[in-house]
Motif scaffolding. Structure first.
Motif, PDB file in Angstrom:
ATOM      1  N   GLN A  14       0.863  -1.186   0.016  1.00 61.40           N
ATOM      2  CA  GLN A  14       0.078  -0.611  -0.327  1.00 61.40           C
ATOM      3  C   GLN A  14       1.116   1.064  -0.254  1.00 61.40           C
ATOM      4  N   ALA A  15       0.626   1.772  -1.207  1.00 63.67           N
ATOM      5  CA  ALA A  15       1.877   3.405  -1.730  1.00 63.67           C
ATOM      6  C   ALA A  15       1.186   4.592  -0.615  1.00 63.67           C
ATOM      7  N   ARG A  16       1.545   5.273   0.030  1.00 57.97           N
ATOM      8  CA  ARG A  16       1.342   6.238   1.260  1.00 57.97           C
ATOM      9  C   ARG A  16       0.058   7.394  -0.738  1.00 57.97           C
ATOM     10  N   ASP A  17      -1.126   8.007   0.375  1.00 54.92           N
ATOM     11  CA  ASP A  17      -1.378   8.747  -1.082  1.00 54.92           C
ATOM     12  C   ASP A  17      -1.451  10.004  -0.512  1.00 54.92           C
ATOM     13  N   LEU A  18      -1.795  11.119  -1.061  1.00 59.23           N
ATOM     14  CA  LEU A  18      -1.658  12.777  -0.539  1.00 59.23           C
ATOM     15  C   LEU A  18      -3.523  12.934  -1.153  1.00 59.23           C
ATOM     16  N   ASN A  19      -4.378  12.628  -0.157  1.00 57.29           N
ATOM     17  CA  ASN A  19      -6.163  13.027  -0.224  1.00 57.29           C
ATOM     18  C   ASN A  19      -5.692  14.728   0.081  1.00 57.29           C
ATOM     19  N   ILE A  20      -5.749  15.348  -1.400  1.00 59.82           N
ATOM     20  CA  ILE A  20      -5.749  16.751  -1.640  1.00 59.82           C
ATOM     21  C   ILE A  20      -6.755  16.924  -1.918  1.00 59.82           C
ATOM     22  N   PRO A  21      -7.760  18.448  -2.405  1.00 60.65           N
ATOM     23  CA  PRO A  21      -8.699  18.277  -3.728  1.00 60.65           C
ATOM     24  C   PRO A  21      -7.702  18.495  -5.071  1.00 60.65           C
ATOM     25  N   GLY A  22      -8.604  17.757  -5.600  1.00 62.93           N
ATOM     26  CA  GLY A  22      -8.677  17.513  -7.043  1.00 62.93           C
ATOM     27  C   GLY A  22      -7.700  16.437  -6.932  1.00 62.93           C
ATOM     28  N   ARG A  23      -7.081  15.828  -6.324  1.00 63.02           N
ATOM     29  CA  ARG A  23      -7.188  14.168  -6.436  1.00 63.02           C
ATOM     30  C   ARG A  23      -7.375  13.217  -7.153  1.00 63.02           C
ATOM     31  N   ASP A  24      -8.571  13.040  -8.109  1.00 64.13           N
ATOM     32  CA  ASP A  24      -9.773  13.011  -8.854  1.00 64.13           C
ATOM     33  C   ASP A  24      -9.006  13.038 -10.328  1.00 64.13           C
ATOM     34  N   LEU A  25      -8.099  13.940 -10.639  1.00 65.19           N
ATOM     35  CA  LEU A  25      -8.351  14.139 -11.572  1.00 65.19           C
ATOM     36  C   LEU A  25      -7.541  13.116 -12.220  1.00 65.19           C
ATOM     37  N   LYS A  26      -7.443  13.390 -13.597  1.00 68.13           N
ATOM     38  CA  LYS A  26      -6.896  12.440 -14.807  1.00 68.13           C
ATOM     39  C   LYS A  26      -5.380  12.787 -14.772  1.00 68.13           C
ATOM     40  N   GLY A  27      -4.194  12.010 -14.567  1.00 73.32           N
ATOM     41  CA  GLY A  27      -2.860  11.988 -14.911  1.00 73.32           C
ATOM     42  C   GLY A  27      -2.418  12.147 -13.378  1.00 73.32           C
ATOM     43  N   ILE A  28      -2.719  11.555 -12.286  1.00 72.31           N
ATOM     44  CA  ILE A  28      -2.083  11.246 -11.057  1.00 72.31           C
ATOM     45  C   ILE A  28      -1.991  10.035 -10.459  1.00 72.31           C
ATOM     46  N   TYR A  29      -0.578   9.838 -10.498  1.00 76.16           N
ATOM     47  CA  TYR A  29      -0.228   8.223 -10.048  1.00 76.16           C
ATOM     48  C   TYR A  29       0.687   7.893  -9.198  1.00 76.16           C
ATOM     49  N   PHE A  30      -0.361   6.598  -9.047  1.00 82.37           N
ATOM     50  CA  PHE A  30       1.313   6.610  -7.851  1.00 82.37           C
ATOM     51  C   PHE A  30       2.114   5.310  -8.682  1.00 82.37           C
ATOM     52  N   ALA A  31       3.942   5.938  -7.670  1.00 83.30           N
ATOM     53  CA  ALA A  31       4.883   6.173  -8.785  1.00 83.30           C
ATOM     54  C   ALA A  31       4.918   4.322  -9.486  1.00 83.30           C
ATOM     55  N   LEU A  32       4.972   3.133  -8.690  1.00 87.45           N
ATOM     56  CA  LEU A  32       4.989   2.614  -9.170  1.00 87.45           C
ATOM     57  C   LEU A  32       3.657   2.060 -10.080  1.00 87.45           C
ATOM     58  N   ASP A  33       2.653   2.660 -10.438  1.00 83.50           N
ATOM     59  CA  ASP A  33       2.165   3.024 -11.661  1.00 83.50           C
ATOM     60  C   ASP A  33       3.249   2.848 -12.515  1.00 83.50           C
ATOM     61  N   MET A  34       3.567   3.846 -12.849  1.00 82.65           N
ATOM     62  CA  MET A  34       4.231   3.923 -14.314  1.00 82.65           C
ATOM     63  C   MET A  34       5.498   3.140 -13.657  1.00 82.65           C
ATOM     64  N   LEU A  35       6.679   3.342 -13.209  1.00 78.94           N
ATOM     65  CA  LEU A  35       7.566   2.046 -12.809  1.00 78.94           C
ATOM     66  C   LEU A  35       7.235   0.610 -12.757  1.00 78.94           C
ATOM     67  N   ALA A  36       6.385   0.149 -12.302  1.00 84.19           N
ATOM     68  CA  ALA A  36       5.864  -1.256 -13.133  1.00 84.19           C
ATOM     69  C   ALA A  36       5.334  -1.715 -13.807  1.00 84.19           C
ATOM     70  N   GLN A  37       4.477  -0.188 -14.731  1.00 83.70           N
ATOM     71  CA  GLN A  37       3.888  -1.071 -16.166  1.00 83.70           C
ATOM     72  C   GLN A  37       5.658  -0.901 -17.086  1.00 83.70           C
TER      73      GLN A  37
END
Length: 448
Positions: free
Chosen positions: A236-259
């Motif tokens: 479980q990666a640490r998230d950043l729950n601030i306004p706008g978190r649901d916008l497209k273009g925000i990813y966890f680091a492992l979303d990029m690295l693993a893919q």
């Protein structure tokens, strides 16, 4: 000790990295290597100290004075045997370990030119594979079975140790291949996955069974085993729950690295599924190694720019750290190969909200902060400085670490290893945890 005065005449010499203009166009390993003669000269610099703080600093208890001496004398096989006696997979740590041993080296205290232990370790292991010093063992079986859940560094070490002790070991892995963060978190430019595959061939030949795509519930462990090792890491990666978190273009680091690692392995993704930085202004939130890996990956994907922000203060510029004097690890500013490739770095920056248009990210509102002592003790207090500003970004990568998993109460024959037990830490510490778990399993089953 072949040359007790070598450290006086031979300076530290690192292999260095491939040129930036060359390496950012591929995912090949960035680190180069020295020729055998230079490598042996570097090994000769080890002083064989009366109190080897390198041994003290290493979580695995590696013994650099012993294998450096063998390397200097040209006995590469002995060097590997000594290294492998404490380190199951030195080809991994020789590439990605931050080398706690080097910071604790007496030569680091004296001249800030410690022995090149990590590079020596990698060179010894590569030579061992080339010269067939890595032999297949066929241990005598004791009739007992052990299941290892997770095939990251902790799980692989536990499986290896238990297998060599005579247990029949089965490793269950949720992904399609073994390695955990070694395979899916660390970029190929730091650790080529062929290095993992090569070791996997050895482990399979020695009798370890691997079962992939097995999403095991640790509260419902598979039947038929005398003991279990839980080595599931920190998923479980640490998230950043601030306004706008649901916008497209925000990813966890492992979303990029693993893919990206899966793409390099031949896996295909639909265009809308790709986490790709091509042509984008990238903001990495988090100043650690994972954030650095995102920077290097973004460059290779063809980003327009990269900015990295960190909420904590800028570490002191080394080589010394007054708060953590030798032989402790100095918490000084670290500049990685990825940083050298181009990156704006900022510290004491707090993220306030994500900004977007038509559901897509366009920037992040941030504010400079300062840290002040808490009059009640504990964590310092964060105070804003100046006015908020907006950092332009159409891709944000969250690299703020991982949450320590909360494990249920297990039966006496279940043992937890590595990050699953301690929370996210270094690969070398996870490996040490896997070795400790194997020792505990062996003691438990032997007594039983």
């Amino acid at each position: 000790m072949g040359d007790p005065k070598a450290f006086l005449t031979i300076h530290r010499k690192e292999a260095g990295y491939r040129p930036v203009h060359d390496r950012i166009h591929d995912f090949g390993e960035v680190e180069q290597t020295l020729n055998s003669n230079d490598r042996r000269q570097q090994a000769s610099r080890c002083m064989d100290c009366g109190v080897p703080f390198c041994h003290w600093a290493c979580p695995l208890g590696n013994k650099p004075p012993e294998w450096n001496d063998a390397l200097y004398k040209g006995d590469w096989e002995l060097a590997y045997r000594l290294l492998n006696s404490t380190n199951d997979f030195p080809e991994f740590t020789g590439r990605i370990c931050p080398a706690l041993c080097e910071k604790a080296c007496v030569l680091n205290l004296m001249e800030h030119e410690p022995t090149t232990n990590r590079e020596d370790e990698a060179a010894i292991t590569e030579h061992a594979f080339e010269e067939n010093y890595v032999r297949i063992h066929h241990p005598e079986r004791n009739g007992m079975k052990v299941a290892v859940i997770g095939s990251g560094p902790a799980g692989l070490v536990a499986a290896n140790r238990l297998n060599l002790s005579g247990y029949t070991v089965t490793v269950f892995e949720k992904n399609e291949d073994a390695g955990g963060l070694l395979r899916y978190g660390i970029p190929n430019f730091k650790l080529n996955k062929a290095v993992i595959d090569r070791r996997m061939d050895v482990l399979r030949a020695e009798g370890i069974e691997f079962k992939f795509n097995q999403n095991i519930n640790v509260e419902k462990l598979p039947d038929g085993f005398d003991a279990y090792v839980i080595a599931t890491g920190t998923p479980q990666a640490r998230d950043l729950n601030i306004p706008g978190r649901d916008l497209k273009g925000i990813y966890f680091a492992l979303d990029m690295l693993a893919q990206q690692n899966r793409v390099l392995a031949g896996m295909e993704f639909k265009r809308e599924e790709l986490v790709n930085a091509k042509g984008k202004d990238v903001l990495v939130i988090g100043g650690g190694d994972t954030g650095s890996d995102c920077i290097g990956t973004a460059h290779r994907q063809g980003c327009r720019s990269v900015t990295q922000i960190e909420i904590m203060p800028k570490p002191p510029v080394g080589p010394e750290d007054p708060q953590n004097p030798w032989p402790n690890w100095p918490r000084t500013l670290k500049t990685t190969s990825s940083h050298e490739e181009g990156c704006t770095r900022r510290w004491n920056i707090n993220s306030l909200k994500f900004i977007g248009k038509d559901g897509k990210l366009t920037g992040v509102e941030v504010q400079e902060i300062t840290w002040k002592p808490n009059p009640e003790g504990g964590r310092p207090l964060m105070e804003p400085v100046g006015k908020p500003e907006v950092i332009k970004a159409d891709m944000v990568l969250l690299a703020m670490g991982f949450l320590k998993p909360q494990q249920p109460k297990f039966a006496p024959n279940v043992f937890v290893a590595g990050d699953a037990a301690s929370g996210a830490s270094l690969v070398v510490r996870a490996m040490a945890g896997g070795r400790d778990a194997a020792r505990q399993v062996d003691a438990f089953l032997s007594a039983k």
